[in-house]
Scaffold this motif. Structure first.
Motif, mmCIF file in Angstrom:
data_model
loop_
_atom_site.group_PDB
_atom_site.id
_atom_site.type_symbol
_atom_site.label_atom_id
_atom_site.label_comp_id
_atom_site.label_asym_id
_atom_site.label_seq_id
_atom_site.Cartn_x
_atom_site.Cartn_y
_atom_site.Cartn_z
ATOM 1 N N MET A 21 -64.286 -19.414 96.728
ATOM 2 C CA MET A 21 -64.773 -18.306 97.533
ATOM 3 C C MET A 21 -64.702 -18.692 99.010
ATOM 4 S SD MET A 21 -66.256 -15.263 97.825
ATOM 5 C CE MET A 21 -67.112 -14.678 96.403
ATOM 6 N N ILE A 22 -64.047 -17.855 99.806
ATOM 7 C CA ILE A 22 -63.928 -18.080 101.239
ATOM 8 C C ILE A 22 -64.778 -17.029 101.955
ATOM 9 C CG2 ILE A 22 -62.367 -18.070 103.209
ATOM 10 C CD1 ILE A 22 -60.118 -18.812 101.344
ATOM 11 N N TYR A 23 -65.611 -17.495 102.889
ATOM 12 C CA TYR A 23 -66.408 -16.595 103.723
ATOM 13 C C TYR A 23 -65.812 -16.617 105.118
ATOM 14 C CZ TYR A 23 -69.731 -16.840 99.903
ATOM 15 O OH TYR A 23 -70.315 -16.774 98.664
ATOM 16 N N VAL A 24 -65.413 -15.435 105.613
ATOM 17 C CA VAL A 24 -64.704 -15.347 106.876
ATOM 18 C C VAL A 24 -65.519 -14.532 107.880
ATOM 19 C CG1 VAL A 24 -62.590 -14.553 108.005
ATOM 20 C CG2 VAL A 24 -62.488 -15.451 105.695
ATOM 21 N N ASP A 25 -65.675 -15.070 109.096
ATOM 22 C CA ASP A 25 -66.289 -14.329 110.189
ATOM 23 C C ASP A 25 -65.158 -13.708 111.007
ATOM 24 O OD1 ASP A 25 -67.826 -13.281 112.187
ATOM 25 O OD2 ASP A 25 -68.548 -15.205 112.951
ATOM 26 N N ALA A 26 -65.078 -12.387 111.016
ATOM 27 C CA ALA A 26 -63.980 -11.691 111.674
ATOM 28 C C ALA A 26 -64.280 -11.327 113.120
ATOM 29 C CB ALA A 26 -63.634 -10.431 110.880
ATOM 30 N N ASP A 27 -65.364 -11.835 113.674
ATOM 31 C CA ASP A 27 -65.738 -11.535 115.050
ATOM 32 C C ASP A 27 -64.647 -12.012 116.005
ATOM 33 O OD1 ASP A 27 -67.087 -10.876 117.319
ATOM 34 O OD2 ASP A 27 -68.543 -12.501 117.194
ATOM 35 N N ASN A 28 -64.128 -11.082 116.822
ATOM 36 C CA ASN A 28 -63.105 -11.348 117.831
ATOM 37 C C ASN A 28 -61.782 -11.844 117.240
ATOM 38 O OD1 ASN A 28 -62.331 -11.177 120.530
ATOM 39 N ND2 ASN A 28 -62.702 -13.343 120.871
ATOM 40 N N ALA A 29 -61.490 -11.471 116.011
ATOM 41 C CA ALA A 29 -60.202 -11.815 115.407
ATOM 42 C C ALA A 29 -59.237 -10.643 115.611
ATOM 43 C CB ALA A 29 -60.364 -12.085 113.918
ATOM 44 N N VAL A 30 -57.957 -10.940 115.717
ATOM 45 C CA VAL A 30 -56.944 -9.906 115.913
ATOM 46 C C VAL A 30 -56.662 -9.236 114.563
ATOM 47 C CG1 VAL A 30 -54.590 -9.436 116.677
ATOM 48 C CG2 VAL A 30 -55.960 -11.130 117.864
ATOM 49 N N TYR A 31 -56.692 -7.919 114.570
ATOM 50 C CA TYR A 31 -56.587 -7.058 113.388
ATOM 51 C C TYR A 31 -55.418 -7.421 112.463
ATOM 52 C CZ TYR A 31 -55.938 -2.422 111.155
ATOM 53 O OH TYR A 31 -55.771 -1.386 110.287
ATOM 54 N N GLY A 32 -54.207 -7.400 112.954
ATOM 55 C CA GLY A 32 -53.033 -7.633 112.123
ATOM 56 C C GLY A 32 -52.896 -9.079 111.666
ATOM 57 N N ARG A 33 -53.168 -10.009 112.563
ATOM 58 C CA ARG A 33 -53.055 -11.432 112.212
ATOM 59 C C ARG A 33 -54.054 -11.820 111.140
ATOM 60 N NH1 ARG A 33 -52.866 -13.852 118.220
ATOM 61 N NH2 ARG A 33 -51.041 -12.709 118.928
ATOM 62 N N LEU A 34 -55.289 -11.338 111.292
ATOM 63 C CA LEU A 34 -56.322 -11.626 110.297
ATOM 64 C C LEU A 34 -55.930 -11.031 108.942
ATOM 65 C CD1 LEU A 34 -59.162 -12.825 109.765
ATOM 66 C CD2 LEU A 34 -60.057 -10.542 110.246
ATOM 67 N N SER A 35 -55.404 -9.814 108.972
ATOM 68 C CA SER A 35 -55.006 -9.151 107.727
ATOM 69 C C SER A 35 -53.924 -9.924 106.986
ATOM 70 C CB SER A 35 -54.510 -7.732 108.023
ATOM 71 O OG SER A 35 -55.542 -6.963 108.574
ATOM 72 N N THR A 36 -52.927 -10.441 107.707
ATOM 73 C CA THR A 36 -51.849 -11.169 107.038
ATOM 74 C C THR A 36 -52.347 -12.481 106.449
ATOM 75 O OG1 THR A 36 -51.170 -12.185 109.118
ATOM 76 C CG2 THR A 36 -50.002 -10.213 108.444
ATOM 77 N N ILE A 37 -53.192 -13.190 107.197
ATOM 78 C CA ILE A 37 -53.718 -14.464 106.705
ATOM 79 C C ILE A 37 -54.541 -14.244 105.444
ATOM 80 C CG2 ILE A 37 -55.352 -16.323 107.218
ATOM 81 C CD1 ILE A 37 -54.420 -16.077 110.175
ATOM 82 N N LEU A 38 -55.396 -13.218 105.459
ATOM 83 C CA LEU A 38 -56.257 -12.951 104.307
ATOM 84 C C LEU A 38 -55.467 -12.419 103.112
ATOM 85 C CD1 LEU A 38 -59.391 -11.533 106.103
ATOM 86 C CD2 LEU A 38 -59.029 -13.822 105.195
ATOM 87 N N ALA A 39 -54.421 -11.643 103.361
ATOM 88 C CA ALA A 39 -53.582 -11.160 102.262
ATOM 89 C C ALA A 39 -52.919 -12.339 101.546
ATOM 90 C CB ALA A 39 -52.526 -10.189 102.788
ATOM 91 N N LYS A 40 -52.472 -13.322 102.298
ATOM 92 C CA LYS A 40 -51.862 -14.513 101.687
ATOM 93 C C LYS A 40 -52.886 -15.295 100.878
ATOM 94 C CE LYS A 40 -48.272 -15.062 105.144
ATOM 95 N NZ LYS A 40 -47.793 -15.847 106.290
ATOM 96 N N LYS A 41 -54.103 -15.441 101.414
ATOM 97 C CA LYS A 41 -55.169 -16.145 100.683
ATOM 98 C C LYS A 41 -55.488 -15.429 99.375
ATOM 99 C CE LYS A 41 -56.339 -19.379 103.677
ATOM 100 N NZ LYS A 41 -56.178 -20.783 103.408
ATOM 101 N N LEU A 42 -55.546 -14.107 99.415
ATOM 102 C CA LEU A 42 -55.839 -13.327 98.206
ATOM 103 C C LEU A 42 -54.742 -13.485 97.162
ATOM 104 C CD1 LEU A 42 -57.256 -10.120 99.896
ATOM 105 C CD2 LEU A 42 -58.525 -11.636 98.376
ATOM 106 N N LEU A 43 -53.488 -13.514 97.606
ATOM 107 C CA LEU A 43 -52.371 -13.690 96.666
ATOM 108 C C LEU A 43 -52.349 -15.092 96.064
ATOM 109 C CD1 LEU A 43 -49.461 -11.746 98.360
ATOM 110 C CD2 LEU A 43 -50.632 -11.180 96.233
#
Length: 141
Positions: free
Chosen positions: A1-23
């Motif tokens: 289980m990964i807990y991520v703080d998205a405060d001040n993260a860039v929308y698209g970059r965060l989405s791609t990183i998390l999509a890879k983690k989920l896969l």
């Protein structure tokens, strides 16, 4: 289980990183989705989200989310192969919160350095996008 703080993260970059983690099979819980930064000119970003909202009809869709946690989850989901079982299962392992809920206060949150926003100005938060989309956001602090 990964807990991520998205405060001040860039929308698209965060989405791609998390999509890879989920896969890769990880379960991901994201907090502070309302504070995610969408980079670009203010008028261009808000115009893009307004046009997404206006596409389709009330009866037929497509239905675009209006609150920050749903906007972020949809962007992550759009980067997954939703037609395949592994993509559907990956999206089910993703949980998103606008703020930090009380049950997660004592958890250790991860921040991805590649996804952090280093710009002083020239970005919009997902809270502002949600207001444009027609949804007032109450963030749990």
């Amino acid at each position: 289980m990964i807990y991520v703080d998205a405060d001040n993260a860039v929308y698209g970059r965060l989405s791609t990183i998390l999509a890879k983690k989920l896969l890769e099979g990880e379960s991901v819980t994201i907090v502070n989705a309302a504070k995610v930064a969408v980079t670009g000119g203010r008028d261009a970003v808000l115009g893009k989200f307004r046009s997404r909202r206006d596409i389709g009809s009330v009866r037929k869709g497509p239905y675009y989310p209006r609150n920050p946690k749903a906007i972020l989850k949809r962007s992550i989901g759009d980067m997954l192969p939703k037609d395949k079982a592994k993509g559907k299962e990956a999206l089910k392992r993703c949980i998103v919160y606008d703020g930090v809920p009380p049950e997660l206060k004592d958890k250790q949150f991860e921040k991805f350095e590649k996804a952090q926003n280093n710009r002083v100005s020239g970005f919009v938060t997902l809270t502002e996008v949600a207001k444009i989309m027609g949804k007032e956001v109450k963030v749990i602090e």
